[in-house]
Design a protein around this motif. Structure first.
Motif, mmCIF file in Angstrom:
data_model
loop_
_atom_site.group_PDB
_atom_site.id
_atom_site.type_symbol
_atom_site.label_atom_id
_atom_site.label_comp_id
_atom_site.label_asym_id
_atom_site.label_seq_id
_atom_site.Cartn_x
_atom_site.Cartn_y
_atom_site.Cartn_z
ATOM 1 N N GLU A 770 48.160 12.194 109.693
ATOM 2 C CA GLU A 770 47.284 13.615 108.871
ATOM 3 C C GLU A 770 45.708 13.235 108.594
ATOM 4 O OE1 GLU A 770 47.695 16.233 108.434
ATOM 5 O OE2 GLU A 770 49.956 16.530 109.479
ATOM 6 N N GLU A 771 44.604 13.445 107.856
ATOM 7 C CA GLU A 771 44.003 13.162 107.409
ATOM 8 C C GLU A 771 43.229 11.886 106.238
ATOM 9 O OE1 GLU A 771 38.589 14.878 107.552
ATOM 10 O OE2 GLU A 771 40.928 15.852 107.609
ATOM 11 N N ASP A 772 44.032 13.116 105.602
ATOM 12 C CA ASP A 772 43.629 12.240 104.662
ATOM 13 C C ASP A 772 44.458 10.938 104.640
ATOM 14 O OD1 ASP A 772 42.702 14.753 103.503
ATOM 15 O OD2 ASP A 772 44.321 15.511 101.523
ATOM 16 N N GLU A 773 46.126 11.233 105.025
ATOM 17 C CA GLU A 773 46.566 9.619 105.024
ATOM 18 C C GLU A 773 45.314 8.780 106.073
ATOM 19 O OE1 GLU A 773 50.018 7.110 104.248
ATOM 20 O OE2 GLU A 773 49.264 8.824 103.732
ATOM 21 N N ALA A 774 45.262 9.386 106.865
ATOM 22 C CA ALA A 774 44.259 8.747 107.794
ATOM 23 C C ALA A 774 42.924 7.613 107.124
ATOM 24 C CB ALA A 774 44.112 8.803 108.600
ATOM 25 N N ILE A 775 42.411 8.368 106.244
ATOM 26 C CA ILE A 775 41.468 7.810 105.276
ATOM 27 C C ILE A 775 41.805 7.010 104.264
ATOM 28 C CG2 ILE A 775 39.599 7.966 103.826
ATOM 29 C CD1 ILE A 775 39.781 11.484 105.350
ATOM 30 N N ARG A 776 42.913 7.656 104.048
ATOM 31 C CA ARG A 776 43.911 6.415 102.558
ATOM 32 C C ARG A 776 44.247 5.082 103.098
ATOM 33 N NH1 ARG A 776 46.061 10.283 100.584
ATOM 34 N NH2 ARG A 776 48.015 9.675 101.795
ATOM 35 N N GLN A 777 44.411 5.209 104.275
ATOM 36 C CA GLN A 777 44.394 3.564 104.975
ATOM 37 C C GLN A 777 43.703 2.674 105.591
ATOM 38 O OE1 GLN A 777 47.921 2.864 104.626
ATOM 39 N NE2 GLN A 777 48.898 5.092 103.634
ATOM 40 N N CYS A 778 42.188 3.146 105.751
ATOM 41 C CA CYS A 778 41.616 1.975 105.924
ATOM 42 C C CYS A 778 41.814 1.014 105.478
ATOM 43 C CB CYS A 778 40.081 3.093 105.696
ATOM 44 S SG CYS A 778 39.680 3.761 107.004
#
Length: 910
Positions: A770-778
């Protein structure tokens, strides 16, 4: 304490809203009038259709987010449905003292066992004692174009239906019922949900998406949770049969225990006896009981099933029935077959004669809400309900359907309106077919389909009767358009002008045409057509010349249900069969396993080589990189007679995002630019000029002159703008230049993106996270790449990805490393990009922006997208589309997006 009026629930799923704006407005206005200006409870993300309402019929809307936290938490978990999982993604509930409250997108369903639900701890409900005649719920029928009816279900009717269903069941005292169908469908509400409550049994609800993607998962859930009753329509059973046969051939069968399964109900469309019999045999090693498949008849008006066949498939096979009978009535229901006399009265027919099916009893509804006309038309003078179905009752007292008086077509459990298919064929402007002479209907004859009803497309040819090549091309185009609309392969029937009976208003009589077809009046014409088509196909189809071609052809036929005696050959395009992207992925997966290939076959390979022969050649070339010459153009849709539509890839360089869209563009070829570097041994582009030189040259080679139509998605909008400038500088006309959610100034954003963000965006883009997860994993991805290398970073992203989606895409970790490198390189090419010059016009499709670039759409347009005005000489338009930046072309939005795009292209005159 104040008294709160008790609401009557009426559920409506988002999928019932048409993708066409005018039809959506009409439907919402219809609901406003039919349901007495109801209160709509929905999610904030689903508000968009309600902004288009007519002021004089405007529904009041309340979002879950506006409700109190306690109520909102009980009513939704982010997808509009309350769901608590047990670790397997399954929501399990028991009736106990009540059951959870749910919404199904738009509409509301609420209950605490007494038909009420309190959303405020400071207020109390007065709990009345409803009478049997009091209204309990309104269920919307699956009408089209805003004409759905609201069926009035009373408390006494529902209880009578549950009593009748229970009398036919032999329930285990503890094992649960299971449903994977939405609560807005009466088959779930009364057949599973309320029936389980009535019997004091637990129940399990799972997502339809999960089951449809993997039919065997339903059997696994039955085995795991000791399910005794569930439901599945015929099209699903046919799919399940094919999946079990494939698994049995591969590894010997299913390791499941289905002794618990007492009742696998099926309805909504005719059940094929051979499918039920084959499944009974295939599942025998799992312990499934004899005659566990229970075909039945029911409608929303009868609280779902009210007639059941408990002797399937044994008695149906004994009678040699092509389609299973539907059995006998439950207690409290009576049926009769009748004809209508000159006075409008029903005259009962003896057993064995075909007529109109009529029902009576306590489980039959009393009428439609606020629709006296429909109510009056639905009941005989003596009070019997006229179902609109044609049927007969056999010597055993079993009901057998033969068709429907109504025109609606049901294919694979989905209803289609024939007039809408007529319109789709007209709009496609198919060469060889005469305009205004399309007429579509369905047949239930077994000769044309083993799984479901078959769509018949009758048309008037405009080609010479002796021109076999034109005949075949016309037929293939009709199959393509109709297949896209109905997800099935139609029977194409060329007729003579005298065959089309028209009314005084010029309308073709569908009923008369269907009647003539069913009587066999067109058999000779059909035979002539079949012979001519076979003659032409024999010249072009080709026979397998290698094991790769043979394997590819067999897997294509298997996935798309093409009969073994069909003349589809190795040279025929799979795209002409209406294959979906999921079909293509399944074919590639099976081919890799069957041929023991060392690496996955990418989806684009079948698009570049859309035949068994082309695909086999690509497989043969896998070990020879030099055999692959980079071609930037991928043909997504080769058909149509209008100017081509050119699509430019987003920043990830791939064109997979355009696959679903291309299936909805039937009147013109669709080409897409794919970035360099995906093929083994292929280096990515070095600079922006090289990209533009390559794309313009390839475009001119395929389409030497305008007018042109080109659009770019995200990063691709910048490339589309630059390509348009070059075409116009050379004197060509670009009538449509589209920017899909990208502003002109992008270098700052490109400079912000490092490799880690490219990876995160890529994994979000292909729906692995998901988008939030993608941002959080950077930060984690960045740290892993720096300390352990890119392979470790990709492996980590895989570990948090959706495993089913990973398998579905069919790519390895090495593929994602390469893909991320291509995306990073492309974004690096634009770090110093400054827009200059101008184009004649531009249409900007506006979706919700990424969280990192704008607050909302208004901010996105005002402060970023509006800057395009400095680079457009003529008209600049902003067009809102559904969804967010990375989801506007997703399956739930693509049909609406395509409708908008077709309208814009027409307005631009291209």
């Amino acid at each position: 304490m104040p008294i709160i009026d008790i609401a009557v629930p009426a559920l409506s799923a988002p999928s019932t809203l048409s993708s066409k704006q005018a039809e959506r407005k009409k439907h919402l206005a219809h609901l406003y009038r039919t349901l007495d200006n109801p209160l709509v409870i929905t999610r904030r993300s689903l508000l968009e259709p309600f902004r288009e309402q007519d002021e004089e019929a405007k529904l009041d809307v309340l979002t879950l987010e506006e409700l109190e936290p306690t109520a909102a938490k009980k009513m939704a978990n982010g997808n509009g449905v309350h769901s608590e999982t047990n670790g397997n993604g399954v929501h399990s509930e028991t009736n106990g003292n009540g059951v959870h409250s749910e919404t199904n997108g738009n509409g509301v369903y609420s209950t605490n066992g007494n038909g009420v639900y309190s959303t405020n701890g400071n207020r109390k409900l007065a709990l009345p004692s409803p009478s049997p005649r009091d209204l309990a719920a309104l269920m919307l029928t699956s009408g089209s174009s805003g004409n759905s009816k609201a069926v009035r279900l009373a408390h006494g009717q529902i209880l009578a239906a549950l009593e009748g269903k229970a009398a036919f069941a032999n329930p285990h005292p503890r094992n649960p019922y299971l449903s994977w169908i939405g609560m807005d469908h009466v088959a779930n509400l009364t057949e599973i949900h309320l029936s389980a409550m009535y019997l004091g049994l637990p129940q399990i609800h799972v997502s339809a998406v999960d089951i449809l993607a993997n039919p065997i998962r339903l059997l696994e859930l039955i085995s795991e949770h000791r399910v005794q009753r569930t439901f599945a329509p015929n099209f699903f059973l046919a799919k399940l049969r094919r999946e079990i046969e494939a698994r049995t051939a591969a590894n010997g069968g299913l390791d499941l225990n289905l002794e618990c399964l007492e009742w696998l109900g099926s309805g909504g469309e005719a059940n094929v006896t051979d499918i039920c019999a084959a499944l009974q045999s295939l599942l025998q090693p799992t312990g499934v009981r004899p005659n566990a498949f229970v075909p039945g008849f029911g409608m929303t008006e009868t609280c779902a099933g009210c007639i059941y066949n408990r002797t399937c498939p044994s008695l149906d096979r004994e009678k040699r029935l092509e389609f299973t009978s539907l059995g006998r009535c439950v207690p409290g229901i009576k049926m009769r077959i009748a004809r209508i006399d000159q006075h409008g009265c029903s005259v009962e027919l003896p057993r064995g004669e075909t007529g109109m099916l009529e029902l009576s009893g306590r489980a039959v509804f009393s009428g439609y809400h606020n629709n006296q006309t429909a109510t009056a038309e639905s009941f005989a003078p003596d009070g019997w309900f006229r179902t609109g179905d044609l049927a007969y009752i056999d010597s055993d007292g079993y009901l057998n359907l033969t068709g429907r008086e109504k025109e609606v077509i049901i294919v694979n459990g989905v209803k289609y309106i024939p007039s809408e298919l007529d319109t789709a064929l007209e709009e496609a402007k198919i060469p060889g077919a005469t305009p205004t002479f399309f007429c579509c209907f369905s047949t239930m004859h077994r000769a044309y389909s083993i799984d479901t009803e078959t769509v018949v497309v009758a048309y008037l040819p405009s080609f010479d009767a002796q021109d076999d090549e034109a005949r075949l091309e016309t037929q293939n185009n009709i199959i393509r358009v109709a297949g896209m609309h109905t997800k099935s392969r139609p029977l194409v029937l060329p007729l003579l002008p005298t065959d089309f009976t028209r009314s005084t208003l010029g309308k073709i009589s569908r009923a008369k045409l269907k009647g003539a077809f069913d009587r066999g009046d067109f058999a000779a014409q059909q035979a002539v057509n079949d012979e001519a088509v076979s003659r032409q196909r024999a010249l072009t189809r080709g026979e397998p010349e290698s094991k790769e071609e043979e394997a590819a052809l067999e897997e294509i036929r298997r996935q798309l249900g093409v009969p073994a005696d069909d003349d589809f050959g190795v040279c025929d395009s799979i795209l002409s069969l209406g294959a979906s992207s999921m079909d293509l992925i399944a074919i590639l997966h099976r081919l890799r396993a069957r041929l023991d290939l060392p690496e996955p076959i990418q989806l684009v390979e079948i698009l570049e080589n859309p035949s068994a022969r082309g695909l086999a050649k690509r497989i043969a070339d896998m070990n020879n990189p030099e055999a692959r010459e980079y071609n930037p153009v991928v043909t997504l849709q080769p058909f149509g007679n209008k100017a081509p539509l050119w699509l430019v890839h987003p920043g990830v360089g791939e064109i997979l995002v355009f696959l679903n869209l291309a299936k909805h563009i039937a009147d013109r070829p669709v080409y897409a630019f794919r970035a360099k570097g995906f093929n083994r041994g292929e280096e990515p582009f070095e600079d922006l000029e090289s990209v533009l030189d390559c794309y313009v040259a390839a475009m001119r080679k395929r389409q030497p002159q305008g007018p042109y139509a080109i659009a770019g998605y995200s990063y691709g909008a910048m490339l589309a703008f630059e390509v348009s400038k070059r075409l116009e500088a050379d004197g060509d006309q670009v009538r449509y230049c589209g920017s899909w959610n990208l502003p002109p100034h992008i270098k700052e954003r490109m400079r912000q993106l490092d490799w880690a963000e490219c990876v995160a965006n890529l994994f979000y883009f292909v729906s692995l996270v998901e988008e939030d997860e993608a941002i959080r994993q950077c930060p984690t991805v960045r740290e892993l790449a720096q300390e352990q290398g890119t392979a470790a970073a990709i492996a980590y992203m895989r570990s948090i990805s959706d495993p089913d989606r990973w398998v579905e895409l069919g790519l390895s970790e090495e593929d994602y490393i390469n893909w991320a490198a291509i995306a990073s390189r492309l974004q690096g090419l634009a770090k110093d990009y400054e827009p200059s010059g101008s184009v004649a016009n531009m249409d900007i499709f506006v979706a919700d922006p990424l969280q990192l670039v704008a607050k909302n759409r208004e901010d996105w347009i005002e402060n970023r997208l509006s800057k395009w005005k400095n680079y457009v000489r003529g008209e600049l338009r902003f067009i809102n589309v559904r969804g967010a930046h990375y989801t506007m072309l997703s399956p739930e939005h693509v049909e609406s997006f395509a409708e908008t795009l077709r309208k814009v292209l027409a307005e631009r005159g291209v």
